[in-house]
Design a protein around this motif. Structure first.
Motif, PDB file in Angstrom:
ATOM      1  N   ASN A 173       2.787 -10.337 -11.980  1.00 29.49           N
ATOM      2  CA  ASN A 173       2.473  -9.972 -10.609  1.00 29.49           C
ATOM      3  C   ASN A 173       3.763  -9.964  -9.794  1.00 29.49           C
ATOM      4  O   ASN A 173       4.495 -10.960  -9.777  1.00 29.49           O
ATOM      5  CB  ASN A 173       1.487 -10.956  -9.979  1.00 29.49           C
ATOM      6  CG  ASN A 173       0.096 -10.825 -10.554  1.00 29.49           C
ATOM      7  OD1 ASN A 173      -0.354  -9.718 -10.856  1.00 29.49           O
ATOM      8  ND2 ASN A 173      -0.592 -11.943 -10.726  1.00 29.49           N
ATOM      9  N   LEU A 174       4.032  -8.858  -9.127  1.00 27.18           N
ATOM     10  CA  LEU A 174       5.211  -8.736  -8.278  1.00 27.18           C
ATOM     11  C   LEU A 174       4.754  -8.517  -6.844  1.00 27.18           C
ATOM     12  O   LEU A 174       3.945  -7.630  -6.563  1.00 27.18           O
ATOM     13  CB  LEU A 174       6.082  -7.563  -8.724  1.00 27.18           C
ATOM     14  CG  LEU A 174       7.294  -7.237  -7.838  1.00 27.18           C
ATOM     15  CD1 LEU A 174       8.286  -8.395  -7.849  1.00 27.18           C
ATOM     16  CD2 LEU A 174       7.963  -5.950  -8.286  1.00 27.18           C
ATOM     17  N   THR A 175       5.275  -9.338  -5.932  1.00 22.89           N
ATOM     18  CA  THR A 175       4.943  -9.229  -4.513  1.00 22.89           C
ATOM     19  C   THR A 175       6.230  -9.136  -3.709  1.00 22.89           C
ATOM     20  O   THR A 175       7.120  -9.983  -3.855  1.00 22.89           O
ATOM     21  CB  THR A 175       4.122 -10.437  -4.036  1.00 22.89           C
ATOM     22  OG1 THR A 175       2.930 -10.534  -4.802  1.00 22.89           O
ATOM     23  CG2 THR A 175       3.761 -10.284  -2.568  1.00 22.89           C
ATOM     24  N   VAL A 176       6.328  -8.120  -2.877  1.00 18.45           N
ATOM     25  CA  VAL A 176       7.452  -7.973  -1.951  1.00 18.45           C
ATOM     26  C   VAL A 176       6.872  -7.982  -0.548  1.00 18.45           C
ATOM     27  O   VAL A 176       5.997  -7.171  -0.221  1.00 18.45           O
ATOM     28  CB  VAL A 176       8.229  -6.669  -2.203  1.00 18.45           C
ATOM     29  CG1 VAL A 176       9.399  -6.557  -1.232  1.00 18.45           C
ATOM     30  CG2 VAL A 176       8.725  -6.611  -3.646  1.00 18.45           C
ATOM     31  N   GLU A 177       7.340  -8.899   0.269  1.00 18.40           N
ATOM     32  CA  GLU A 177       6.756  -9.074   1.598  1.00 18.40           C
ATOM     33  C   GLU A 177       7.851  -9.237   2.643  1.00 18.40           C
ATOM     34  O   GLU A 177       8.842  -9.937   2.427  1.00 18.40           O
ATOM     35  CB  GLU A 177       5.841 -10.298   1.622  1.00 18.40           C
ATOM     36  CG  GLU A 177       5.237 -10.602   2.984  1.00 18.40           C
ATOM     37  CD  GLU A 177       4.268 -11.762   2.947  1.00 18.40           C
ATOM     38  OE1 GLU A 177       3.968 -12.312   4.008  1.00 18.40           O
ATOM     39  OE2 GLU A 177       3.819 -12.111   1.843  1.00 18.40           O
ATOM     40  N   ALA A 178       7.667  -8.588   3.781  1.00 14.82           N
ATOM     41  CA  ALA A 178       8.564  -8.740   4.920  1.00 14.82           C
ATOM     42  C   ALA A 178       7.715  -8.897   6.177  1.00 14.82           C
ATOM     43  O   ALA A 178       6.710  -8.191   6.346  1.00 14.82           O
ATOM     44  CB  ALA A 178       9.498  -7.533   5.059  1.00 14.82           C
ATOM     45  N   ALA A 179       8.082  -9.826   7.039  1.00 11.18           N
ATOM     46  CA  ALA A 179       7.306 -10.097   8.252  1.00 11.18           C
ATOM     47  C   ALA A 179       8.242 -10.405   9.400  1.00 11.18           C
ATOM     48  O   ALA A 179       9.299 -11.014   9.224  1.00 11.18           O
ATOM     49  CB  ALA A 179       6.341 -11.256   8.038  1.00 11.18           C
ATOM     50  N   CYS A 180       7.839  -9.992  10.575  1.00  8.51           N
ATOM     51  CA  CYS A 180       8.635 -10.197  11.791  1.00  8.51           C
ATOM     52  C   CYS A 180       7.695 -10.410  12.980  1.00  8.51           C
ATOM     53  O   CYS A 180       7.124  -9.439  13.478  1.00  8.51           O
ATOM     54  CB  CYS A 180       9.545  -9.000  12.024  1.00  8.51           C
ATOM     55  SG  CYS A 180      10.501  -9.052  13.547  1.00  8.51           S
ATOM     56  N   PRO A 181       7.550 -11.647  13.438  1.00  6.23           N
ATOM     57  CA  PRO A 181       7.983 -12.898  12.805  1.00  6.23           C
ATOM     58  C   PRO A 181       6.969 -13.337  11.756  1.00  6.23           C
ATOM     59  O   PRO A 181       5.866 -12.802  11.686  1.00  6.23           O
ATOM     60  CB  PRO A 181       8.017 -13.871  13.992  1.00  6.23           C
ATOM     61  CG  PRO A 181       6.906 -13.374  14.888  1.00  6.23           C
ATOM     62  CD  PRO A 181       6.903 -11.868  14.750  1.00  6.23           C
ATOM     63  N   GLU A 182       7.338 -14.336  10.953  1.00  2.34           N
ATOM     64  CA  GLU A 182       6.459 -14.894   9.938  1.00  2.34           C
ATOM     65  C   GLU A 182       6.023 -16.292  10.360  1.00  2.34           C
ATOM     66  O   GLU A 182       6.804 -17.044  10.943  1.00  2.34           O
ATOM     67  CB  GLU A 182       7.170 -14.956   8.587  1.00  2.34           C
ATOM     68  CG  GLU A 182       6.340 -15.524   7.454  1.00  2.34           C
ATOM     69  CD  GLU A 182       5.136 -14.669   7.103  1.00  2.34           C
ATOM     70  OE1 GLU A 182       4.128 -14.745   7.840  1.00  2.34           O
ATOM     71  OE2 GLU A 182       5.200 -13.934   6.096  1.00  2.34           O
TER      72      GLU A 182
END
Length: 464
Positions: A173-182
Motif C-alpha cells: 500500500n502506497l499513500t502520498v498525502e499533502a495537507a495545508c494545514p494538517e
C-alpha cells in the motif's frame, strides 16, 4: 479515538485518529520518537461517504457530533455523482449549540410571530454557525484513488486543503498525502495545526503471521500552533520544520490456544462474520525501527538521555543538524471470545488485552538498573520500574440485544508515586455498536471519550 480494534498490524501502528474537531473527522497522531512511524493508514471510508451511507440506508437526516471546542453539531452531505469513477460531495456542518447560545444571548422572544420568525431566520443566516467540506474522490484505476478536499469555516478560520493518493501494488500500500494545514494530536490529547505537512507512506500488506516492513518520509514546514490558540508553547519536537525518514521491520506470530469446533446455529447468519468464532488466541510482534531526521525535529530526547545504562544506537551530527536513531520494539496480545454472535441475547463476550514495548533500549536499561539495585540490596527506583512497564491496552465488548453491543477501550496505567501501586484507566472510550448484518462485517459505532469530551458516530468495515 484511536482504532484499537484493527487487525494486529494496524493495532500496534498508530493509525489515523477519528475526531469531531474537523469536518472530515480525521487527525493524524504525532509521530513518536521510537514508535514505528505513527502514520499508518487503517481501512476506512471517508467521512462524506460515511454520512452519505447513514442518510441513504439508516434514515438519519442529520449525523450528530460533539467536541469541547465546537460544541454539539449536526452534519449532512450532498452527493454529486459525476460518472461511475468519480464521487463528489459537499459536507455541511451546522453548530447547533452555538446557534442556541446566540438565540439566548440576543434575547429573541416571540413578541409577534412574524418578527420572531424573521429574527430566527436572520440567526440561521449567520455564517459563523456553518462549516463546509468539499471533497472529490476519483477512481483512476481499480488500484489508484485520488482524493482532493477543501474545508472552510464560516467564522473565518483558515481553510484546510488536502490531497491524498492511494496506490495498491504487489501486496503493498502506497499513500502520498499533502495537507495545508494538517491537524495532529499528541499523547495528551492536545491538537496541533502544522502549516504544511507532506508524507509518503509505503507498507507491505501484513499476513496473520510472518514478516512485514514499513517506510515513511515526512516533511513539515512552518511552526505548529495549538489548535484554537495562537501559541507554539509545548509543541512536540517531531512537528517542528524538518525532514524525517522512518523504517520499521517486524515479525508477527499468532498462536491459537483454543478455538471452538462446536457447530453454529443452522440457517442463522451471525450479526458479524468476523466475530462468529469463539477462541483464545495470543499474538506477538518483534521488530526494529530506524529514524533519521534532518532539521529542527531531531530525536533529541532519545540522544541526550544519559540517565540509563543502555541508550540504543544513535548518531548525531550538529554541523548538519541531523541525527539517526535505531531501536527495538515489541508487542504481546491476548484475545478471548465467548459466543457466536448469533442469538438475540448475551451471545458475544470479548476481551482483548495488549502490552506494547515501544523502546527496547529503555526496557533493557530499566531492567539492568532494577537488577543492579536488587543485587546491591537497594530499593529499585520508581523511574527504572516505570521504564520496564509496558504500555497496556484493554478492550471489553458485550452483546446487549440483537446486533447491539457495548464496548469500552482503555489504556491501563500504574501509579508508582506511592508505595502502594494503583491501577487506573487511561483515557477510556465508551461505544455502542450496531452490527449491519446484511453487509457481513460492518457496524455503526457511536462512541464518546470523557477525557477528550468528544462524541461521534462512525461507520466501520472489517474491524475486529
Amino acid at each position: 479515538m484511536k482504532k484499537l480494534g484493527w487487525a494486529m498490524d494496524g493495532a500496534f501502528w498508530d493509525v489515523d485518529v477519528s475526531t469531531p474537531i474537523t469536518v472530515d473527522g480525521v487527525a493524524r497522531p504525532v509521530p513518536g520518537f521510537c514508535l514505528p512511524l505513527g502514520m499508518s493508514r487503517g481501512a476506512r471510508l471517508s467521512r462524506p461517504k460515511q454520512i452519505d451511507f447513514f442518510q441513504r440506508f439508516m434514515t438519519m437526516p442529520f449525523v450528530p457530533s460533539y467536541s469541547a471546542a465546537n460544541g454539539f453539531s449536526l452534519h449532512r452531505v450532498l452527493s454529486l455523482p459525476l460518472g461511475e469513477h468519480r464521487f463528489v460531495t459537499l459536507l455541511g456542518q451546522f453548530n447547533l449549540q452555538k446557534f442556541i447560545s446566540s438565540v439566548k444571548e440576543n434575547g429573541l422572544t416571540p413578541s409577534s410571530e412574524s418578527s420572531w420568525l424573521k429574527s430566527i431566520g436572520k440567526q440561521f443566516c449567520e455564517k459563523s454557525f456553518y462549516a463546509l467540506n468539499f471533497c472529490s474522490e476519483l477512481l483512476i484505476t481499480p488500484d489508484d484513488t485520488l482524493l482532493l478536499s477543501k474545508e472552510g469555516y464560516g467564522d473565518e478560520k483558515k481553510a484546510r486543503h488536502k490531497a491524498v493518493i492511494h496506490h495498491k501494488f504487489l501486496n503493498h500500500n502506497l499513500t502520498v498525502e499533502a495537507a495545508c494545514p494538517e491537524l495532529f494530536v499528541d499523547n495528551s490529547g492536545t491538537y496541533w495545526d502544522v502549516p504544511f505537512s507532506m508524507a509518503i507512506d509505503l507498507a507491505s500488506v501484513a499476513s496473520d503471521s510472518g514478516g512485514s516492513y514499513h517506510f515513511c518520509l515526512n516533511h513539515n514546514a512552518g511552526l505548529p500552533e495549538q489548535h484554537g490558540r495562537q501559541t507554539t508553547s509545548g509543541a512536540p519536537t517531531t512537528l517542528l520544520p524538518g525532514l524525517s525518514f522512518k523504517s520499521a521491520f517486524s515479525f508477527k506470530k499468532n498462536v491459537d490456544i483454543w478455538r471452538s469446533k462446536a457447530p453454529k446455529l443452522k440457517l442463522v447468519q451471525p450479526f458479524d462474520i468476523l466475530l462468529s468464532n469463539p477462541h483464545i488466541t495470543a499474538s506477538g510482534i518483534l521488530g526494529t525501527v530506524v529514524t533519521a531526521c534532518i532539521g529542527n525535529n531531531l530525536v533529541k530526547s532519545q540522544i541526550e538521555d544519559k540517565s540509563l545504562p543502555f541508550e540504543g544506537l544513535s548518531l548525531h551530527a550538529p554541523g548538519v543538524n541531523s541525527s539517526i536513531f535505531t531501536d527495538l520494539f515489541g508487542s504481546i496480545s491476548l484475545s478471548v471470545q465467548h459466543g457466536n454472535f448469533q442469538k438475540l441475547f448475551l451471545d458475544l463476550t470479548r476481551v482483548y488485552a495488549r502490552m506494547d514495548f515501544p523502546s527496547g533500549s529503555k526496557f533493557f536499561s530499566g531492567a539492568t538498573q532494577v537488577a543492579q539495585d536488587i543485587y546491591n540490596s537497594r530499593q529499585p527506583s520508581t523511574e527504572a520500574i516505570r521504564t520496564i512497564c509496558p504500555k497496556a491496552t484493554l478492550s471489553l465488548q458485550q452483546q446487549i440485544v440483537g446486533p447491539f453491543s457495548f464496548r469500552v477501550d482503555s489504556g491501563v496505567s500504574l501509579d508508582l508515586k506511592n508505595n502502594e501501586w494503583h491501577v487506573s484507566a487511561d483515557d477510556p472510550v465508551f461505544a455502542i455498536e450496531y452490527a449491519l448484518q446484511v453487509l457481513g462485517s460492518a457496524k455503526a459505532v457511536a462512541w464518546c471519550s470523557p477525557k477528550q469530551k468528544e462524541f461521534m458516530i462512525e461507520l466501520r468495515f472489517f474491524e475486529t
